[in-house]
Design a protein around this motif. Sequence first.
Motif, short mmCIF file in Angstrom:
data_model
loop_
_atom_site.label_atom_id
_atom_site.label_comp_id
_atom_site.label_asym_id
_atom_site.label_seq_id
_atom_site.Cartn_x
_atom_site.Cartn_y
_atom_site.Cartn_z
N LEU A 1 3.08 -3.35 14.54
CA LEU A 1 1.80 -2.68 14.60
C LEU A 1 0.83 -3.46 15.48
CD1 LEU A 1 1.46 -1.61 10.86
CD2 LEU A 1 2.59 -0.43 12.75
N PRO A 2 -0.23 -2.79 15.97
CA PRO A 2 -1.22 -3.50 16.77
C PRO A 2 -1.71 -4.76 16.05
CG PRO A 2 -1.64 -1.15 16.85
CD PRO A 2 -0.54 -1.36 15.84
N LYS A 3 -1.85 -5.85 16.77
CA LYS A 3 -2.30 -7.16 16.30
C LYS A 3 -1.20 -7.93 15.57
CE LYS A 3 -7.20 -5.90 15.98
NZ LYS A 3 -8.41 -5.88 15.13
N GLU A 4 -0.02 -7.31 15.37
CA GLU A 4 1.10 -8.04 14.80
C GLU A 4 1.87 -8.74 15.93
OE1 GLU A 4 2.28 -5.85 10.65
OE2 GLU A 4 3.30 -5.17 12.46
N ASP A 5 2.60 -9.78 15.56
CA ASP A 5 3.30 -10.62 16.53
C ASP A 5 4.74 -10.15 16.70
OD1 ASP A 5 4.74 -12.84 17.75
OD2 ASP A 5 2.96 -14.04 17.36
N VAL A 6 5.11 -9.83 17.93
CA VAL A 6 6.47 -9.38 18.21
C VAL A 6 7.49 -10.45 17.81
CG1 VAL A 6 8.08 -8.61 20.00
CG2 VAL A 6 5.66 -7.95 20.12
N GLU A 7 7.19 -11.70 18.17
CA GLU A 7 8.12 -12.79 17.89
C GLU A 7 8.37 -12.91 16.39
OE1 GLU A 7 8.49 -17.65 18.35
OE2 GLU A 7 6.70 -16.60 19.09
N VAL A 8 7.31 -12.80 15.58
CA VAL A 8 7.45 -12.93 14.13
C VAL A 8 8.32 -11.80 13.58
CG1 VAL A 8 6.21 -12.82 11.94
CG2 VAL A 8 5.30 -14.21 13.83
N LYS A 9 8.06 -10.57 14.01
CA LYS A 9 8.81 -9.43 13.47
C LYS A 9 10.30 -9.51 13.85
CE LYS A 9 6.11 -6.72 11.04
NZ LYS A 9 5.90 -5.31 11.36
N ASN B 1 7.33 2.80 -6.88
CA ASN B 1 6.03 2.95 -6.23
C ASN B 1 5.20 3.88 -7.12
OD1 ASN B 1 3.83 3.24 -4.53
ND2 ASN B 1 4.93 4.40 -2.97
N SER B 2 4.73 3.33 -8.24
CA SER B 2 4.13 4.17 -9.29
C SER B 2 2.84 4.85 -8.84
CB SER B 2 3.83 3.30 -10.53
OG SER B 2 5.02 2.76 -11.06
N ARG B 3 2.11 4.22 -7.91
CA ARG B 3 0.84 4.81 -7.47
C ARG B 3 1.01 5.68 -6.22
NH1 ARG B 3 -1.64 -0.26 -9.39
NH2 ARG B 3 -2.98 0.31 -11.13
N ASN B 4 2.23 5.95 -5.82
CA ASN B 4 2.46 6.75 -4.62
C ASN B 4 1.68 6.20 -3.44
OD1 ASN B 4 4.28 9.09 -5.20
ND2 ASN B 4 2.77 9.49 -6.80
N SER B 5 1.68 4.90 -3.28
CA SER B 5 0.92 4.29 -2.20
C SER B 5 1.69 4.39 -0.89
CB SER B 5 0.61 2.83 -2.52
OG SER B 5 1.79 2.08 -2.67
N GLY B 6 0.94 4.41 0.20
CA GLY B 6 1.51 4.49 1.53
C GLY B 6 0.41 4.40 2.55
N TYR B 7 0.73 4.74 3.80
CA TYR B 7 -0.26 4.68 4.89
C TYR B 7 -0.71 6.09 5.27
CZ TYR B 7 1.13 -0.18 5.55
OH TYR B 7 1.38 -1.52 5.36
N ASP B 8 -2.03 6.23 5.54
CA ASP B 8 -2.51 7.51 6.05
C ASP B 8 -2.31 7.55 7.56
OD1 ASP B 8 -4.55 6.04 7.23
OD2 ASP B 8 -6.13 6.78 5.90
N ARG B 9 -2.75 8.61 8.20
CA ARG B 9 -2.49 8.80 9.63
C ARG B 9 -3.17 7.75 10.50
NH1 ARG B 9 -2.38 13.55 11.05
NH2 ARG B 9 -2.93 13.28 13.23
N ASN B 10 -4.12 7.00 9.92
CA ASN B 10 -4.79 5.92 10.65
C ASN B 10 -4.28 4.54 10.24
OD1 ASN B 10 -6.58 7.67 12.15
ND2 ASN B 10 -7.70 7.97 10.23
N LEU B 11 -3.16 4.51 9.54
CA LEU B 11 -2.53 3.27 9.07
C LEU B 11 -3.40 2.51 8.07
CD1 LEU B 11 -0.74 1.98 12.30
CD2 LEU B 11 0.33 2.78 10.20
N ASN B 12 -4.22 3.25 7.32
CA ASN B 12 -4.94 2.67 6.19
C ASN B 12 -4.10 2.85 4.93
OD1 ASN B 12 -7.38 2.04 7.69
ND2 ASN B 12 -7.79 4.24 7.69
N ARG B 13 -4.10 1.84 4.07
CA ARG B 13 -3.32 1.92 2.84
C ARG B 13 -4.04 2.83 1.85
NH1 ARG B 13 2.01 0.79 2.22
NH2 ARG B 13 2.52 0.29 0.08
N VAL B 14 -3.35 3.82 1.31
CA VAL B 14 -3.93 4.77 0.35
C VAL B 14 -2.99 4.93 -0.83
CG1 VAL B 14 -5.26 6.03 2.10
CG2 VAL B 14 -2.91 6.73 1.58
N GLU B 15 -3.50 5.49 -1.92
CA GLU B 15 -2.68 5.76 -3.09
C GLU B 15 -3.23 6.97 -3.82
OE1 GLU B 15 -4.67 2.66 -6.25
OE2 GLU B 15 -3.14 1.89 -4.89
N VAL B 16 -2.44 7.50 -4.75
CA VAL B 16 -2.80 8.71 -5.49
C VAL B 16 -3.07 8.35 -6.94
CG1 VAL B 16 -2.04 11.00 -6.22
CG2 VAL B 16 -1.43 10.14 -3.95
N ALA B 17 -4.24 8.77 -7.46
CA ALA B 17 -4.64 8.37 -8.81
C ALA B 17 -4.33 9.41 -9.87
CB ALA B 17 -6.13 8.06 -8.83
#
Length: 773
Positions: free
Chosen positions: A460-468, A672-688
């Motif tokens: 992802l943007p700002k992540e390091d290719v070498e590390v991944k 994944n009890s809270r149904n968490s994941g990424y939205d279309r902007n790569l923000n972490r979201v979950e369902v309550a």
Amino acid sequence: MLLRMDLRSRAWAVVSGLCWCAFVAAESRPATAQTVAAPSRALAAQVVVPQSRAFAIHGTPHGVRPVSITGVEVGVVVSEQVATTTIDVALSNPNARVQEAEIVLPVPDGSVVRGFSFQGSSSEPTAQLLPKDEARRIYDSIVSKSRDPALLEFVGTDVIRSSVFPVPAGGTQKVRITYEQVLTARGAQVDYVLPRTDALDYRTPWKISVRIKSKRPIATVYSPSHAIEMTRAADGIVSARIADAAATEPGAFRLSYLLQQGSVTASLMAYPDPSGRDGGYFLLLAGMPHEADGRETVSREVTLVIDRSGSMNGEKFEQAREAALQVLAGLRDGERFNVIDYSDNVRQFSDAPLPLDDAGRERARRYIAEMRPMGGTNIHAALSAALRQSHARGTLPLVLFLTDGLPTTGNTSEEAIRELAETSNPHGRRIFTFGVGVDVNTPLLSRLASVTRAKATFVLPKEDVEVKVGQVFAELEGPVLVRAKLEAVDAEGSFASSRVHEMFPADLPDLFLGDQLVVLGRYDGRAPLSFRLAGTYLGRSREFRFHFPLENAGERNAFVGRLWASRKIGVLNDAIRQFGATDAATAIARSKTDARLKELTEEILRLTKDFGILSEYTAFLAREGTDLTKSDEVLAEAQRNFTEQAVAVRSGTASVSQEVNNDARVQQSVLNSRNSGYDRNLNRVEVANVQQINGRGYFRRGNQWIDGRLTYGGRSTQADRVIEFDTEEYRQLVEQLLQAGRQNELSLQGDVLLEIDGRTVLVKCAKPAEGGR
């Protein structure tokens, strides 16, 4: 009870020197531990249940707020199957006067209390271990007085009840409880369970660490409930801790470890089908040896394919160059290596991977240093060059394929590039893909990996290719079992196609030193299951046989059904994503009329309602205004979402988020009890407002929770029977559900619409008392 105490008293001598090493309590007093049921006494005004919440009992003065739990630390030491659990609870009192509180701690059957202490001076602290019947009376009393059904999920467990202790006005209190139990072993598997609430709104962080010590080597450690980090000190000494990101994840903490039996150790967990069908779901867990025991692992043949198009210029390319050098340094002498770099054209360090020695390494370093980014992106030609290389027999052929863009030159067809991996890969090369940034065709990269027993990684943007790249390459250390195949067999060892089906993954990945294999599937019948695992093990063709009885299948393994459903939804989502491999306009038009898209969508919706597992395409089912019973409207909206997102969106941030989410489902081995994941902007979201309980999904509508299985197939959600909270009829229902292991379905806050014995029952729950939850 006295017999259990004697057994554990003897076991205590083995671990007494270890049980306090995990935590050191400051300013605490020695405990007086009692293990007999004491006469009933009134509950304190504040009752703390660390696994659930603090309760202000009905009758507490107006305006008095409950004591809050600010954190819990748990240290578990397991020595030869004797587990000592030490729980430190941090409490806060928001009131202007001292509050008297007590601990009520649900514990597994057969536990023995070993210590109870708290800070400050008071009467001698004591703790009582109470059996199920007495525990049930305490739970019922708290539920009735607080008007809060939360503790019903712990009915059927033993309980430790402490003496009353003070929590200073506006201050804090720290409490420690230690208990011990003997863990049971089923074949090679030993299980540990720490009871905790499934409620999504309980967000107190829990830090949990486990240290396991065994005379026999430990093959692997696995938690289906929470992500863990594991370290190994020796063959028989392993430590695990709950990952920081999972500190607030709900649900019981479950951990299993396998005691090594031969070269490959395996066990099976089974969950009967909740519909009553004669069969169910299984999870097969297998552990690979963490050392080769002096034998050589399978030699690797690594081809690194690097995008050197103009868009890679700058920091990305320098990181990719460093990643290449890191891979080169990580290979052993004699293992084979090649570099293919591409833009509009393709260059190669060598015509085929070469065995490494000092001179070869130096030549490869110079080649990597001389690479310069420029031009377009010819993915088709680069992939073709990597796959057509000759292959050294007896080695594991791996391709690490990096790109930061869409194909722009040469053959740019997604279908054509995908076909290369599917039909023009004569040596079975594993293609580990790396999408750098968001301007990549994410379904294409995932497909290239999945059809070759590899995996896709997105930087992802700002992540390091070498590390991944380094993280993935580190996982490829020491191939142990390659070209593996798992199948059910009968007593004679012949393929038994009728016993198991819908296994995920369908094609097993290669397994490396220290790896664990988690396979989920469905089984038919009640007879024991037998499996054959075959492949190239440490360079030789081998097969391993496993035989598993099913008498331990039960509701406690409901997580198996949920994990299976998550993987299947991921596979179905991916099938829909692949509709877009043609040009966008053709794909969208086709998806609107294709009967297969409708069939796939209907199956995804069924699984979503059954198990409460959502994705970005079905998240609308959690929306307050969605009528789950209107099947045609629900199907139409889901199809629109799949067409407009899964099929049409092939690159960009929204596409990356879809692929990251779905890759997690396809490989899921932790709930994944809270149904968490990424939205279309790569923000972490979950369902309550979707709750996963046992093997069922409950959807919240207003103050009512509805069992998703009641909302499809033309069924009515009108109640056949209404039961009021805290009545005799209610208590009888609790007992009936307890016998089926379903009592925690009544712990939801609000009215609950559920199915029992083929009837729809509405349970009317009271609101919590003032000052309560």
